[in-house]
Scaffold this motif. Structure first.
Motif, PDB file in Angstrom:
ATOM      1  N   GLN A   1      12.669  16.488  12.211  1.00 20.76           N
ATOM      2  CA  GLN A   1      11.973  17.723  12.552  1.00 20.76           C
ATOM      3  C   GLN A   1      10.470  17.509  12.780  1.00 20.76           C
ATOM      4  OE1 GLN A   1      13.490  20.622  13.091  1.00 20.76           O
ATOM      5  NE2 GLN A   1      15.484  19.694  12.664  1.00 20.76           N
ATOM      6  N   GLY A   2      10.022  16.257  12.706  1.00 23.61           N
ATOM      7  CA  GLY A   2       8.616  15.959  12.965  1.00 23.61           C
ATOM      8  C   GLY A   2       7.740  15.947  11.738  1.00 23.61           C
ATOM      9  N   ARG A   3       8.308  16.138  10.561  1.00 27.38           N
ATOM     10  CA  ARG A   3       7.504  16.095   9.337  1.00 27.38           C
ATOM     11  C   ARG A   3       7.339  14.644   8.877  1.00 27.38           C
ATOM     12  NH1 ARG A   3      10.223  20.864   9.321  1.00 27.38           N
ATOM     13  NH2 ARG A   3      12.170  19.769   8.979  1.00 27.38           N
ATOM     14  N   GLU A   4       6.221  14.379   8.243  1.00 27.95           N
ATOM     15  CA  GLU A   4       5.911  13.021   7.806  1.00 27.95           C
ATOM     16  C   GLU A   4       5.547  13.024   6.329  1.00 27.95           C
ATOM     17  OE1 GLU A   4       3.577  10.169  10.323  1.00 27.95           O
ATOM     18  OE2 GLU A   4       2.156  10.352   8.653  1.00 27.95           O
ATOM     19  N   TRP A   5       6.056  12.039   5.614  1.00 23.39           N
ATOM     20  CA  TRP A   5       5.779  11.887   4.189  1.00 23.39           C
ATOM     21  C   TRP A   5       5.237  10.494   3.944  1.00 23.39           C
ATOM     22  CZ3 TRP A   5       6.315  16.128   1.124  1.00 23.39           C
ATOM     23  CH2 TRP A   5       7.055  17.188   1.660  1.00 23.39           C
ATOM     24  N   SER A   6       4.120  10.439   3.240  1.00 21.30           N
ATOM     25  CA  SER A   6       3.476   9.151   2.966  1.00 21.30           C
ATOM     26  C   SER A   6       3.362   8.948   1.463  1.00 21.30           C
ATOM     27  CB  SER A   6       2.079   9.092   3.603  1.00 21.30           C
ATOM     28  OG  SER A   6       2.142   9.326   4.990  1.00 21.30           O
ATOM     29  N   PHE A   7       3.738   7.775   1.023  1.00 25.66           N
ATOM     30  CA  PHE A   7       3.491   7.368  -0.357  1.00 25.66           C
ATOM     31  C   PHE A   7       2.334   6.389  -0.348  1.00 25.66           C
ATOM     32  CE2 PHE A   7       4.423   3.849  -3.440  1.00 25.66           C
ATOM     33  CZ  PHE A   7       3.855   4.484  -4.531  1.00 25.66           C
TER      34      PHE A   7
ATOM     35  N   ASN B   1       0.809  -1.223   0.000  1.00 25.09           N
ATOM     36  CA  ASN B   1       0.000   0.000   0.000  1.00 25.09           C
ATOM     37  C   ASN B   1       0.836   1.265   0.000  1.00 25.09           C
ATOM     38  OD1 ASN B   1      -2.510  -1.418   0.169  1.00 25.09           O
ATOM     39  ND2 ASN B   1      -2.095  -1.778   2.346  1.00 25.09           N
ATOM     40  N   GLY B   2       2.145   1.129   0.104  1.00 25.17           N
ATOM     41  CA  GLY B   2       3.031   2.286   0.087  1.00 25.17           C
ATOM     42  C   GLY B   2       3.970   2.269   1.274  1.00 25.17           C
ATOM     43  N   PHE B   3       4.408   3.450   1.698  1.00 26.15           N
ATOM     44  CA  PHE B   3       5.301   3.535   2.853  1.00 26.15           C
ATOM     45  C   PHE B   3       5.131   4.896   3.518  1.00 26.15           C
ATOM     46  CE2 PHE B   3       7.821   4.766  -0.892  1.00 26.15           C
ATOM     47  CZ  PHE B   3       8.239   6.032  -0.532  1.00 26.15           C
ATOM     48  N   VAL B   4       5.660   4.981   4.740  1.00 22.74           N
ATOM     49  CA  VAL B   4       5.622   6.216   5.523  1.00 22.74           C
ATOM     50  C   VAL B   4       7.042   6.537   5.959  1.00 22.74           C
ATOM     51  CG1 VAL B   4       4.767   7.351   7.603  1.00 22.74           C
ATOM     52  CG2 VAL B   4       3.276   5.792   6.347  1.00 22.74           C
ATOM     53  N   ALA B   5       7.448   7.794   5.742  1.00 22.23           N
ATOM     54  CA  ALA B   5       8.778   8.250   6.142  1.00 22.23           C
ATOM     55  C   ALA B   5       8.629   9.439   7.084  1.00 22.23           C
ATOM     56  CB  ALA B   5       9.599   8.650   4.921  1.00 22.23           C
ATOM     57  N   THR B   6       9.475   9.490   8.104  1.00 20.63           N
ATOM     58  CA  THR B   6       9.444  10.596   9.060  1.00 20.63           C
ATOM     59  C   THR B   6      10.814  11.260   9.110  1.00 20.63           C
ATOM     60  OG1 THR B   6       9.991   9.095  10.885  1.00 20.63           O
ATOM     61  CG2 THR B   6       7.656   9.560  10.487  1.00 20.63           C
ATOM     62  N   GLU B   7      10.811  12.573   9.406  1.00 20.12           N
ATOM     63  CA  GLU B   7      12.043  13.333   9.559  1.00 20.12           C
ATOM     64  C   GLU B   7      12.258  13.661  11.022  1.00 20.12           C
ATOM     65  OE1 GLU B   7      12.375  16.733   6.990  1.00 20.12           O
ATOM     66  OE2 GLU B   7      10.960  15.871   5.562  1.00 20.12           O
TER      67      GLU B   7
ATOM     68  N   SER C   1       0.198   4.057  -2.654  1.00 20.59           N
ATOM     69  CA  SER C   1       0.240   3.466  -3.990  1.00 20.59           C
ATOM     70  C   SER C   1      -1.113   3.627  -4.692  1.00 20.59           C
ATOM     71  CB  SER C   1       0.594   1.971  -3.888  1.00 20.59           C
ATOM     72  OG  SER C   1      -0.429   1.271  -3.210  1.00 20.59           O
ATOM     73  N   PRO C   2      -1.119   3.831  -5.990  1.00 18.43           N
ATOM     74  CA  PRO C   2       0.090   3.758  -6.806  1.00 18.43           C
ATOM     75  C   PRO C   2       0.731   5.100  -7.140  1.00 18.43           C
ATOM     76  CG  PRO C   2      -1.844   3.682  -8.209  1.00 18.43           C
ATOM     77  CD  PRO C   2      -2.358   3.823  -6.803  1.00 18.43           C
ATOM     78  N   CYS C   3       0.095   6.248  -6.832  1.00 15.50           N
ATOM     79  CA  CYS C   3       0.635   7.476  -7.417  1.00 15.50           C
ATOM     80  C   CYS C   3       0.382   8.737  -6.588  1.00 15.50           C
ATOM     81  CB  CYS C   3       0.071   7.668  -8.829  1.00 15.50           C
ATOM     82  SG  CYS C   3      -1.733   7.693  -8.902  1.00 15.50           S
ATOM     83  N   ILE C   4       0.384   8.626  -5.249  1.00 15.39           N
ATOM     84  CA  ILE C   4       0.094   9.791  -4.411  1.00 15.39           C
ATOM     85  C   ILE C   4       1.191   9.955  -3.355  1.00 15.39           C
ATOM     86  CG2 ILE C   4      -1.535  10.896  -2.830  1.00 15.39           C
ATOM     87  CD1 ILE C   4      -3.756   9.270  -4.084  1.00 15.39           C
ATOM     88  N   ILE C   5       1.635  11.193  -3.168  1.00 12.96           N
ATOM     89  CA  ILE C   5       2.554  11.538  -2.082  1.00 12.96           C
ATOM     90  C   ILE C   5       1.876  12.590  -1.222  1.00 12.96           C
ATOM     91  CG2 ILE C   5       4.746  12.597  -1.454  1.00 12.96           C
ATOM     92  CD1 ILE C   5       5.966  11.499  -3.949  1.00 12.96           C
ATOM     93  N   ILE C   6       1.883  12.374   0.096  1.00 10.94           N
ATOM     94  CA  ILE C   6       1.287  13.319   1.038  1.00 10.94           C
ATOM     95  C   ILE C   6       2.345  13.724   2.056  1.00 10.94           C
ATOM     96  CG2 ILE C   6      -0.504  13.721   2.771  1.00 10.94           C
ATOM     97  CD1 ILE C   6      -2.180  11.578   1.415  1.00 10.94           C
ATOM     98  N   GLY C   7       2.591  15.013   2.158  1.00 11.50           N
ATOM     99  CA  GLY C   7       3.524  15.529   3.147  1.00 11.50           C
ATOM    100  C   GLY C   7       2.791  16.357   4.176  1.00 11.50           C
ATOM    101  N   SER C   8       3.064  16.113   5.450  1.00 10.94           N
ATOM    102  CA  SER C   8       2.440  16.855   6.545  1.00 10.94           C
ATOM    103  C   SER C   8       3.526  17.655   7.250  1.00 10.94           C
ATOM    104  CB  SER C   8       1.759  15.895   7.534  1.00 10.94           C
ATOM    105  OG  SER C   8       1.215  16.601   8.623  1.00 10.94           O
ATOM    106  N   LEU C   9       3.443  18.981   7.153  1.00 12.56           N
ATOM    107  CA  LEU C   9       4.458  19.869   7.714  1.00 12.56           C
ATOM    108  C   LEU C   9       3.853  20.678   8.851  1.00 12.56           C
ATOM    109  CD1 LEU C   9       5.772  21.236   4.302  1.00 12.56           C
ATOM    110  CD2 LEU C   9       6.498  19.174   5.487  1.00 12.56           C
TER     111      LEU C   9
END
Length: 312
Positions: free
Chosen positions: A77-83, A69-75, A85-93
């Motif tokens: 600084q507390g920001r989160e990026w979600s991929f 279903n995709g993956f979740v990456a965190t920084e 699938s198949p074609c969406i990226i969501i960034g929460s700042l």
């Protein structure tokens, strides 16, 4: 992912939408989007983090999970990026308040958040459609004065600046094959973690490339000229009501300045007063110079703005 309540919270405030057809293969365009989080993080925290002389800082990115279903990456600084699938990226700042804004009445407010949502849909080999939206749950004092087409100027510059590099990378990846992408790309930094995660996901769940079936052969189309590749008018302006309206309005203003310049010269010939003639002469020159500057601005903003990475 956003639930309905959170989306309504964000959509009630400023929401910037931009869409462009992109002449770039889907995996590479998507990898470029995955590579934007470090740049965005720098933009949001450059005032609060100690940077080196080139404007950079250490960045820790970790992948929390990765599945079909995709993956979740965190920084850090507390920001989160979600991929998704198949074609969406969501960034929460989440934008941190400055030390001066720690009064009780401000602390009680919900934290300021800015979402970055990218839709990148494959259309054919070497071409995809990009749609970006940036809702936020707060207002800025410039919002009433900044039109949507003004935001699109900046967005289009970012998109166009990547197209030539992406086209060159496509050829190199075709030579080594999609499963051997590491041989054509050098991604040693922590900031490249999201790009590597996407490539791993694409290799594991999609064989490293898009399955076009029998509709397309999979070969890339011929390389376009820079003018065709970064033709902003047919790729964006004709499809965007805000940019199209600004384009027509600025063209009308340009023609009006040209008419005023000629009219001032004609009226000047009928006036005997030296002061009046001088005033009309200055007005004619200003209108002429203004129309020339506006013509150049319209061309670079709505038609073609060349980008040379060697000078950036």
């Amino acid at each position: 992912m956003l639930n309905k309540q959170n989306w309504l919270e964000f959509s009630s405030h400023k929401n910037i939408l931009c869409q462009n057809p992109c002449f770039g293969d889907f995996p590479l365009i998507f990898s470029c989007l995955d590579n934007h989080p470090p740049n965005i993080s720098f933009f949001y925290c450059f005032c609060t983090v100690k940077l080196d002389r080139e404007g950079g800082s250490p960045m820790e990115v970790s992948i929390q999970r990765i599945d079909k279903n995709g993956f979740v990456a965190t920084e850090d600084q507390g920001r989160e990026w979600s991929f998704v699938s198949p074609c969406i990226i969501i960034g929460s700042l989440t934008i941190k308040e400055s030390p001066n804004n720690t009064k009780e009445k401000i602390v009680q407010k919900p934290p300021r958040k800015h979402l970055l949502i990218f839709f990148c849909t494959p259309v054919s080999p070497g071409k995809c459609r990009f749609i970006g939206v940036g809702p936020r749950n707060y207002r800025h004092w410039t919002d009433p004065f900044v039109s949507r087409w003004m935001h699109h100027i900046v967005v289009n510059l970012v998109i166009d600046s990547d197209l030539c590099l992406v086209r060159g990378q496509e050829e190199k990846l075709m030579e080594v094959g999609p499963s051997n992408w590491q041989k054509a790309c050098f991604v040693p930094a922590k900031a490249d973690t999201i790009v590597v995660a996407f490539r791993m996901w694409l290799k594991k769940y999609a064989g490293g490339q898009i399955n076009w079936g029998t509709k397309f052969s999979g070969y890339l189309p011929p390389i376009l000229s820079r003018e065709q590749l970064m033709d902003r008018y047919w790729n964006h302006v004709v499809h965007c009501s805000s940019c199209n309206g600004a384009y027509k309005g600025l063209n009308t203003l340009k023609i009006s300045l040209q008419v005023l310049s000629v009219a001032s010269l004609a009226i000047m010939a009928t006036i005997n007063s030296i002061a009046g003639r001088n005033t009309l002469a200055v007005a004619s020159i200003l209108c002429f110079v203004g129309s020339k500057w506006l013509s150049r601005f319209i061309y670079k903003t709505f038609h073609f703005h060349d980008y040379n990475h060697a000078f950036k």
